[in-house]
Structure formats: structure tokens, C-alpha cells
Design an enzyme around this catalytic site. Structure first.
Site, PDB file in Angstrom:
ATOM      1  CD  GLU A   1      61.784 -58.612  41.281  1.00 39.52           C
ATOM      2  OE1 GLU A   1      61.364 -59.780  41.320  1.00 39.52           O
ATOM      3  OE2 GLU A   1      61.173 -57.706  40.680  1.00 39.52           O
TER       4      GLU A   1
ATOM      5  NE  ARG B   1      41.571 -58.456  35.736  1.00 43.80           N
ATOM      6  CZ  ARG B   1      41.610 -58.665  37.046  1.00 43.80           C
ATOM      7  NH1 ARG B   1      41.994 -57.706  37.840  1.00 43.80           N
ATOM      8  NH2 ARG B   1      41.260 -59.820  37.558  1.00 43.80           N
TER       9      ARG B   1
ATOM     10  CE  LYS C   1      51.000 -54.922  38.229  1.00 46.83           C
ATOM     11  NZ  LYS C   1      52.454 -54.888  38.388  1.00 46.83           N
TER      12      LYS C   1
ATOM     13  CE  LYS D   1      60.244 -56.944  37.322  1.00 50.49           C
ATOM     14  NZ  LYS D   1      59.695 -57.495  38.445  1.00 50.49           N
TER      15      LYS D   1
ATOM     16  CG  HIS E   1      78.684 -76.861  42.349  1.00 53.75           C
ATOM     17  ND1 HIS E   1      79.675 -77.719  42.745  1.00 53.75           N
ATOM     18  CD2 HIS E   1      78.772 -75.788  43.185  1.00 53.75           C
ATOM     19  CE1 HIS E   1      80.319 -77.223  43.794  1.00 53.75           C
ATOM     20  NE2 HIS E   1      79.792 -76.034  44.074  1.00 53.75           N
TER      21      HIS E   1
ATOM     22  CD  GLU F   1      58.252 -59.416  34.762  1.00 54.38           C
ATOM     23  OE1 GLU F   1      57.135 -59.942  34.717  1.00 54.38           O
ATOM     24  OE2 GLU F   1      58.677 -58.846  35.780  1.00 54.38           O
TER      25      GLU F   1
ATOM     26  CG  ASN G   1      39.070 -63.306  35.255  1.00 49.65           C
ATOM     27  OD1 ASN G   1      39.969 -64.029  34.849  1.00 49.65           O
ATOM     28  ND2 ASN G   1      39.172 -62.573  36.349  1.00 49.65           N
ATOM     29  N   GLY G   2      38.376 -66.641  34.442  1.00 51.87           N
ATOM     30  CA  GLY G   2      38.533 -67.788  35.337  1.00 51.87           C
ATOM     31  C   GLY G   2      38.754 -69.054  34.537  1.00 51.87           C
TER      32      GLY G   2
ATOM     33  CD1 TRP H   1      47.777 -63.622  29.820  1.00 52.21           C
ATOM     34  CD2 TRP H   1      46.993 -65.510  30.744  1.00 52.21           C
ATOM     35  NE1 TRP H   1      48.853 -64.437  30.113  1.00 52.21           N
ATOM     36  CE2 TRP H   1      48.399 -65.592  30.678  1.00 52.21           C
ATOM     37  CE3 TRP H   1      46.291 -66.576  31.287  1.00 52.21           C
ATOM     38  CZ2 TRP H   1      49.115 -66.698  31.134  1.00 52.21           C
ATOM     39  CZ3 TRP H   1      46.991 -67.683  31.738  1.00 52.21           C
ATOM     40  CH2 TRP H   1      48.389 -67.734  31.662  1.00 52.21           C
TER      41      TRP H   1
ATOM     42  CB  CYS I   1      40.124 -62.534  31.245  1.00 54.22           C
ATOM     43  SG  CYS I   1      40.758 -64.063  30.576  1.00 54.22           S
TER      44      CYS I   1
HETATM   45  C1  AGP Z   1      56.389 -59.414  38.387  1.00 55.35           C
HETATM   46  O1  AGP Z   1      57.036 -58.526  37.578  1.00 55.35           O
HETATM   47  C2  AGP Z   1      55.393 -60.253  37.802  1.00 55.35           C
HETATM   48  N1  AGP Z   1      54.562 -59.584  36.920  1.00 55.35           N
HETATM   49  C3  AGP Z   1      54.817 -61.367  38.619  1.00 55.35           C
HETATM   50  O2  AGP Z   1      55.864 -62.222  38.951  1.00 55.35           O
HETATM   51  C4  AGP Z   1      54.020 -61.052  39.908  1.00 55.35           C
HETATM   52  O3  AGP Z   1      54.872 -60.564  40.888  1.00 55.35           O
HETATM   53  C5  AGP Z   1      53.322 -62.347  40.388  1.00 55.35           C
HETATM   54  O4  AGP Z   1      52.412 -62.754  39.420  1.00 55.35           O
HETATM   55  C6  AGP Z   1      52.653 -62.195  41.727  1.00 55.35           C
HETATM   56  O5  AGP Z   1      51.672 -61.198  41.699  1.00 55.35           O
HETATM   57  P1  AGP Z   1      51.076 -60.579  43.027  1.00 55.35           P
HETATM   58  O6  AGP Z   1      52.193 -59.908  43.747  1.00 55.35           O
HETATM   59  O7  AGP Z   1      50.026 -59.625  42.557  1.00 55.35           O
HETATM   60  O8  AGP Z   1      50.517 -61.720  43.815  1.00 55.35           O
END
Ligand code: AGP
Length: 594
Positions: A471, A27, A589, A475, A494, A478, A101-102, A75, A2
């Protein structure tokens, strides 16, 4: 997760807080809320609802002046995203308003131990904090009541608190979740990160864990939990306002994909003196004396870590392990006798990494953080940090931080090796090759329109290409919500090959000479079972018919290139489905809860 913003001063609290929340929306964006003091009528008002900050703005009353307030973008962790669970929350008699936040781990115990007869409106852990502060403030000062509450809370929190009996004062405290105080000429902002401060203040204080701050007007006093005043550093904000705007681009993600050549060039300018790599001596020593490196990361940064392992092992000959942060924090493997821990984190705030770092530090081991945010918690708390220099990354889907990570990892591995190839030149070639791919973005868009029409998809590759597939698939899934797996090409048969149906898209990444033929046979296996295949390859190993052929670069650097078409594939797949590219559902994020 958050985002919280608070303001007290001579300017319009509502405008400052709403602008800050818009900047912090990455966030978390399940719901948003704001509580404001009406300086004319001397009343406190609250506005909150599900949805984005733009919606909050539309339901907020702008007709009165307000000089103090707190706001939140959520969030959800405890309780569904709905109006009632949105922040700010209030204490039972509505004396206190708080944003949080937490995650409070012991909120159920606190409820039954201290608040047995209280009635709660929401399902959140946060509301319990408001009730506790109110309960204790019947017997002691607000300052003491908040500190007593802090002493009972287990878990993570950044809190901004308003007392309706005192419209001249704002309170904040934190443990584990980030919280900053921005010092402006006409007032003070509390914020989860620097973004909300840019353009308002040039000076800020990063609060330490278990600290509490009392703010009135332009005055602030920082205390520890027992009420002793704490020393603090005042830092300067060095983020450029224009770097946090979208400019001519439709989305931050598109802007950030396009920025990658210049990010690589910036990194070259920061880590080279002429043609020589310039690594901080202490960091170089720490890396070179260790007998094993342990890379700890999450998500995209974890995927960068796998490639970092290849670089450290193949270029510098240092054994390297890669660990998922959330697993590593509570289940450490047997460690070597002289390990060095490398935490990779774009934000530098990821709670899973922080938990691992705390454990590593408790055992007395040395640590290095690779981060894009040099002021972040992980940068501060590790023994050393190395900056990515990618510039602010706003889109939830990480792009330029991944390529920046790979470039910086390459520089670190090279700096420890006896390699004599011209690294500067190789990285410069990579930057030019990325530009060549960017030029082909319309062609990639047309491929996506034709081929990515199903609910699922696979990326396959071997070795370093497999890591790039991890990766690439992250992408795609997500932001387009296409269920995508990155798979080691040889492993598919397998079991998972059972999922291949007529038309299932399978994208192969092929850049490595020694495995290219094997991956192509695996591609044929799925093709003969109906898959709709296409290939991203590099010129040296390409075959007639490959859909996307990239320039040849130093073999270990190919993931810096092969990921670029995959980023565009994800972008266009999401765009054509009409999804919110920069703020995909359920995500945030900066993942500051475990
Ligand atoms: C990547 O597109 C994501 N949003 C997510 O996997 C991100 O890389 C992960 O949460 C780690 O974040 P950080 O690199 O800020 O630690």
C-alpha cells in the site's frame, strides 16, 4: 470512470451541471464537455475540450438562460483524450446529443451491422450509440429507439440523452455503470453519483440495470428495456455538504490523512456497545458458518484485504484467500465447499469487482461487501454489506478508506474469534498514535526533501509489514510518479536487487518482532550496494538511527499506523514535484470499467 450530469427544470442548467461536473471530476479528468439548450434563441449549443472542468467553464457561453443540458467529465477508454473524442457526442444529423460512462464491447460489430454508411467524427464507442438512436428514431418513437439501442448494446453504460427536436425532455438509461436521478423542488438531475446532487436535492432514485427513464419538467417515468414501467425506491441523501469541501486544507488528500483518527473513533462508536462488538447477527452467522473466506478487491482495497486475511486467520482461525478482482472474475480457483465472498470497495462501484460478484452470485454463493458507500452497486447487490464510515473520500489516492477498512476488518475478525483483549481500547490507542504521527508531518516532509530525489524507490518488509509496503508503494507511485515497488524483504535478493544503484531509496517497514532482524539484514544488503535506506519502525522493535519510530500497538494493527508516514511521504513527494495531488495523471477515483 467518467462522470455524467444532466439537468432539466426551472433553474440554470449550465450552473447546476458545471457544479456537478466539478464534484464528479474525481471520476475522470482527461476532458470535459457540456451541451445546453439556449432558451432564448431556441438553439442547442455544445462546448467541449481537453482538460478540466475549470477550463470547460472558461469556454462556455454564460450569456443566455438554459433550462436543460447534459455534461461529462472523461476518463478516456476509446480514443485519445482530445477535443473530438470529448463528450457530448452527436448523431450523424446532429439530432441527438449524448454523454456516456462505460464501455460498449460490441461497438465495432454494431457499426458494421447497422451503420455501414455512416461517417463518424470520433474514435469513441459512444458515438455509435448516438448514431443508432438517430437511425431507429426515423422509424419509431424516441422512447422506442433508445430502448431498441439498449437491447443491442453489450457492455456497460450510463447515458444521458438530449433530443434537439424536443427541448422539453431528457432521457437516461443504464446498464452496469451507476446512474442516479436526483429529485429537486425545481427540477431533476441525472448523475453518476450522489456528489453532484448534494445541496440540490435530498431525494434520489438509484436506477437499476437495463432501465430507461424519460424526464420532462418534474415528471419522470422509468421503464425496462421492453417498455414496461418499473417500480423504484426513493432514497434520502445523507451526505453532509461540508464533508465534500476541502476546508482549510490545501488538498483533499491532506484533509483525508488528517481525518483518520476521527474515522477510527467513528468506527468504534458504530460497532461497539460499551466494550462489546456489535455485529449484525446474520452477517456474523454468514461469516462463522463458512469454511473459507475469499476476499476480492482491487488497488488499495486489495492491499487492505491482504491484512484482513492475516486478521481472519490469526485472530479468528478462518482460512482466507485474497484475490485480485480482475483476475478472479474470469479465473476462479477451486473453491471450498462453503465459501463466503468478501468484496472490499471504497466506492462500491469498481467494475472488476462487480464482474466477480455477478459470477459468484450466478453460482449461488453468498457475498458480503465492505464499502464506504452504502448506496453503491456492490452494497446493493451483495447479500450483506458492512459500512466503513470513513465519510466521503474525494482524493483519488485512497487514505482514510484504507485505515477504515483495516479497523472494520479487525472488528469483524475479532467478532468471530475467542479473543479477549480489549479491542475498543486497542483501536482507541491506534487513533491516538495516528495523531502522534500527524504531529510529526513537518519532520516527514524534511526527510522526503532529502531522500526521495530519485526516479525509483523500494518499500521492503516481511509478513504484515510486506502487505503495508504494497500500500505504501501504491500511494507513492500513484501521486508522485516515482516508480516504487513494495517488496517482500527476503525476496529482493532473488533478482530485483539488481536494480539497486548508488542512492536508490529503500524504505523498510519494521513492526513485527519475529522478522525484524531478518528485514534489517536485507536492508544492510541493499545499503552495502549503495542504497539510501531509511526505516519506519515501532518502538518495541526500533533500533538507534531509525528515522520514524511509531507507538507500539497490537501487532496485527501496526499497518494502520505504518501507513500514515507512508501517506505523508507520498503527499510531500508529489507536492515538491508540483504534481496535481488530488487528481494524478491517468487515474480516476471510481473505476467503473473493466
Ligand atoms: C487507491 O489509491 C486507488 N485510487 C485505487 O487503487 C483504488 O483503491 C481501486 O481502484 C479500488 O477502488 P475501490 O476501493 O473503490 O473498489
Amino acid at each position: 470512470m467518467c462522470g455524467i450530469v444532466g439537468y432539466i427544470g426551472k433553474e440554470g442548467a449550465r450552473e447546476i451541471i458545471l457544479r456537478g461536473l466539478t464534484r464528479l471530476e474525481y471520476r475522470g479528468y482527461d476532458s470535459a464537455g457540456i451541451a445546453l439548450f439556449n432558451n432564448e434563441e431556441k438553439t442547442f449549443n455544445i462546448y467541449k475540450d481537453m482538460g478540466r472542468v475549470a477550463h470547460l467553464e472558461s469556454i462556455t457561453d454564460f450569456s443566455y438562460p438554459s433550462k436543460i443540458g447534459i455534461g461529462h467529465t472523461r476518463w478516456a477508454t476509446h480514443g485519445r483524450p482530445n477535443q473530438v473524442n470529448s463528450h457530448p457526442h452527436q448523431s450523424g444529423n446532429h439530432r441527438f446529443f449524448i454523454v456516456h460512462n462505460g464501455v460498449i464491447d460490441n461497438y465495432k460489430e454494431l457499426k458494421s451491422d447497422y451503420l455501414e454508411f455512416n461517417t463518424f467524427d470520433s474514435d469513441t464507442d459512444t458515438e455509435v450509440i448516438a448514431h443508432l438512436i438517430e437511425k431507429f428514431s426515423n422509424e419509431m418513437s424516441v422512447n422506442e429507439a433508445i430502448r431498441k439501442t439498449m437491447s443491442l448494446l453489450e457492455g456497460s453504460y450510463a447515458l444521458a440523452i438530449m433530443d434537439t427536436e424536443n427541448s422539453e425532455q431528457l432521457y437516461a438509461c443504464k446498464n452496469k455503470s451507476p446512474l442516479l436521478i436526483g429529485i429537486g423542488e425545481n427540477g431533476i438531475i441525472i448523475s453518476s453519483d450522489l456528489m453532484a446532487l448534494v445541496g440540490y436535492s435530498t431525494k434520489y432514485i438509484p436506477l437499476q440495470d437495463k432501465s430507461f427513464v424519460e424526464i420532462s419538467g418534474n415528471q419522470y417515468v422509468i421503464y425496462d428495456v421492453i417498455g414496461k414501467q418499473m417500480e423504484h425506491d426513493i432514497k434520502t441523501i445523507d451526505i453532509d455538504y461540508f464533508n465534500i469541501e476541502k476546508g482549510e486544507y490545501a488538498h483533499f488528500m491532506l484533509k483525508e490523512i488528517n481525518e483518520q483518527p476521527s474515522v477510527i473513533r467513528t468506527i468504534i462508536s458504530k460497532y461497539f456497545d460499551e466494550d462489546k462488538v456489535t455485529l449484525n447477527g446474520e452477517i456474523k452467522k454468514a461469516l462463522s458458518v463458512s469454511d473459507r473466506l475469499y476476499i476480492v478487491a482491487a488497488g488499495t482495497s486489495l492491499n487492505a484485504g491482504y491484512i484482513g486475511k492475516e486478521m481472519f486467520e490469526k485472530m479468528a482461525g478462518i482460512p482466507t484467500e485474497v484475490h485480485i478482482a480482475s483476475e478472479f472474475a474470469y479465473n476462479m480457483p477451486i473453491l471450498s465447499s462453503n465459501p463466503l465472498f468478501i468484496f472490499i470497495s471504497q466506492s462500491g462501484e469498481t467494475a472488476d469487482l462487480r464482474a466477480a460478484l455477478v459470477n459468484v452470485k450466478a453460482k449461488g454463493y453468498r457475498s458480503l461487501t465492505l464499502t464506504n458507500v452504502k448506496t453503491s452497486t456492490l452494497a446493493r447487490e451483495a447479500d450483506y454489506y458492512v459500512e466503513l464510515h470513513a465519510g466521503p473520500e474525494i482524493a483519488v489516492a485512497s487514505t482514510k478508506a484504507y485505515t477504515a477498512n483495516l479497523a472494520v476488518l479487525a472488528i469483524l475478525a475479532y467478532g468471530l474469534s475467542n479473543q479477549s483483549f480489549d479491542l475498543r481500547n486497542e483501536l482507541s490507542k491506534v487513533a491516538i498514535s495516528i495523531e502522534n504521527i500527524i504531529d510529526k508531518h513537518e519532520y516527514i516532509e524534511s526527510l522526503v526533501k532529502e531522500s526521495l530525489t530519485k526516479r525509483n524507490c523500494f518499500y521492503i518488509g516481511r509478513g504484515i509489514d510486506y502487505y503495508a509496503c504494497l500500500e505504501a508503494s501504491l500511494k507513492l507511485k500513484e501521486i508522485s510518479y516515482i516508480q516504487t515497488e513494495g517488496f517482500a524483504a527476503g525476496e529482493l535478493k532473488h533478482g530485483t536487487i539488481a536494480l539497486i544503484e548508488e542512492g536508490t531509496p529503500v524504505i523498510a517497514i519494521i513492526s513485527q518482532r519475529k522478522t525484524s532482524k531478518n528485514t534489517r539484514s536485507n536492508l544492510n544488503e541493499v545499503k552495502s550496494r549503495g542504497a539510501n535506506t531509511f526505516v519506519i519502525s515501532t518502538r518495541g522493535v526500533h533500533e538507534h538511527g531509525d528515522q520514524i519510530v511509531l507507538d507500539d500497538v497490537y501487532e496485527l494493527f501496526s499497518p494502520i499506523l505504518t501507513i500514515i508516514p507512508a501517506q505523508f511521504i507520498a503527499y510531500y513527494a508529489a507536492l515538491h514535484r508540483g504534481y496535481d495531488i488530488d487528481k494524478p495523471r491517468n487515474l480516476a477515483k471510481s473505476v467503473t470499467v473493466e
